[in-house]
Motif scaffolding. Structure first.
Motif, PDB file in Angstrom:
ATOM      1  N   GLN A  99      50.535  25.114  81.641  1.00  0.00           N
ATOM      2  CA  GLN A  99      50.230  26.512  81.966  1.00  0.00           C
ATOM      3  C   GLN A  99      49.937  27.102  80.689  1.00  0.00           C
ATOM      4  N   THR A 100      50.900  26.895  79.947  1.00  0.00           N
ATOM      5  CA  THR A 100      50.999  27.685  78.282  1.00  0.00           C
ATOM      6  C   THR A 100      49.950  27.078  77.609  1.00  0.00           C
ATOM      7  N   LEU A 101      49.758  25.879  77.430  1.00  0.00           N
ATOM      8  CA  LEU A 101      48.633  25.305  76.678  1.00  0.00           C
ATOM      9  C   LEU A 101      47.202  25.581  77.269  1.00  0.00           C
ATOM     10  N   ALA A 102      47.152  25.707  78.567  1.00  0.00           N
ATOM     11  CA  ALA A 102      45.891  26.074  79.198  1.00  0.00           C
ATOM     12  C   ALA A 102      45.693  27.759  78.744  1.00  0.00           C
ATOM     13  N   ALA A 103      46.485  28.408  78.657  1.00  0.00           N
ATOM     14  CA  ALA A 103      46.249  29.861  78.361  1.00  0.00           C
ATOM     15  C   ALA A 103      45.858  30.103  76.867  1.00  0.00           C
ATOM     16  N   LYS A 104      46.835  29.063  76.161  1.00  0.00           N
ATOM     17  CA  LYS A 104      46.470  28.910  74.462  1.00  0.00           C
ATOM     18  C   LYS A 104      45.043  28.653  74.316  1.00  0.00           C
ATOM     19  N   GLY A 105      44.627  27.661  74.866  1.00  0.00           N
ATOM     20  CA  GLY A 105      43.267  27.224  74.554  1.00  0.00           C
ATOM     21  C   GLY A 105      43.084  26.694  73.020  1.00  0.00           C
ATOM     22  N   SER A 106      42.236  27.107  72.511  1.00  0.00           N
ATOM     23  CA  SER A 106      41.839  26.915  71.085  1.00  0.00           C
ATOM     24  C   SER A 106      42.468  27.867  70.270  1.00  0.00           C
ATOM     25  N   GLN A 107      43.113  28.743  70.603  1.00  0.00           N
ATOM     26  CA  GLN A 107      43.576  29.990  69.783  1.00  0.00           C
ATOM     27  C   GLN A 107      44.964  29.620  69.090  1.00  0.00           C
ATOM     28  N   PRO A 108      45.313  30.132  68.124  1.00  0.00           N
ATOM     29  CA  PRO A 108      46.556  29.847  67.236  1.00  0.00           C
ATOM     30  C   PRO A 108      47.818  30.334  68.553  1.00  0.00           C
ATOM     31  N   PHE A 109      48.872  29.540  68.431  1.00  0.00           N
ATOM     32  CA  PHE A 109      49.729  30.023  69.463  1.00  0.00           C
ATOM     33  C   PHE A 109      50.294  31.281  69.199  1.00  0.00           C
ATOM     34  N   ALA A 110      50.484  32.000  70.399  1.00  0.00           N
ATOM     35  CA  ALA A 110      51.001  33.455  70.318  1.00  0.00           C
ATOM     36  C   ALA A 110      52.080  33.563  71.621  1.00  0.00           C
ATOM     37  N   PRO A 111      53.186  34.318  71.460  1.00  0.00           N
ATOM     38  CA  PRO A 111      54.050  34.770  72.422  1.00  0.00           C
ATOM     39  C   PRO A 111      53.361  34.841  73.630  1.00  0.00           C
TER      40      PRO A 111
END
Length: 190
Positions: free
Chosen positions: A7-19
């Motif tokens: 779910q975290t990686l899905a929420a991140k998508g192609s954006q830079p990782f953020a908390p």
């Protein structure tokens, strides 16, 4: 609670990782987590004090594991060998005095380091099958080797320390190939 990586990686998508991308799920109390750190101690890590930065990041990650009551292990690789510096054990308070003697130099036997980490993770999986096993590679990615992802790693984090003028981007490639998370070292120190 532990991070729900899918779910975290899905929420991140192609954006830079953020908390804000982090998604959590309840953790089984008896299972626990093992963080297996694999530290690149090769000569290229001495350039620009990358090894010193890696030791600082490692200390910070060990402290977080201690606070989470997790287990930790440490494999260091350089100069044609991979050495287990810390067998899997409950994390404890760490000091700089313990990590300072780790030296660098020689080639980058990434495959040996990953093989040794894979052995530790396989043993941990037999010992505690319900335990989550996280693999953390701390490297500048200057190796030309492309070892396979250790099969017993439930999550893979590749922390990039590359600071050379000509960036090769191999840590990002490893993270992508291992279906892991790619992190830049400086972001973990902030």
């Amino acid at each position: 609670m532990r991070i729900h990586w899918t779910q975290t990686l899905a929420a991140k998508g192609s954006q830079p990782f953020a908390p804000s991308h982090l998604r959590w799920r309840a953790q089984q109390a008896h299972a626990g987590v093992l963080h297996c750190f694999v530290l690149d101690c090769s000569a290229s890590m001495l350039h620009g004090r990358q090894l010193a930065l890696a030791k600082g990041v490692l200390l910070r990650l060990l402290q977080r594991a201690y606070q989470a009551r997790a287990e930790v292990a440490l494999v260091c690789f350089a100069a044609g060998r991979a050495e287990v510096r810390l067998q899997p054990a409950r994390a404890r308070p760490w000091s700089e005095a313990w990590i300072r003697p780790i030296a660098g130099g020689g080639g980058t036997p990434l495959s040996l380091g990953m093989a040794r980490a894979g052995q530790l993770l396989a043993h941990a999986a037999r010992r505690r099958p319900a335990q989550q096993r996280w693999l953390w590679l701390l490297s500048d990615g200057r190796s030309t080797e492309q070892p396979p992802r250790p099969p017993w790693a439930d999550a893979v984090m590749v922390v990039d320390f590359e600071r050379q003028a000509v960036a090769l981007g191999r840590c990002r490639q490893l993270a992508r190939g291992w279906e892991g998370e790619y992190l830049v070292a400086d972001a973990l120190m902030g």
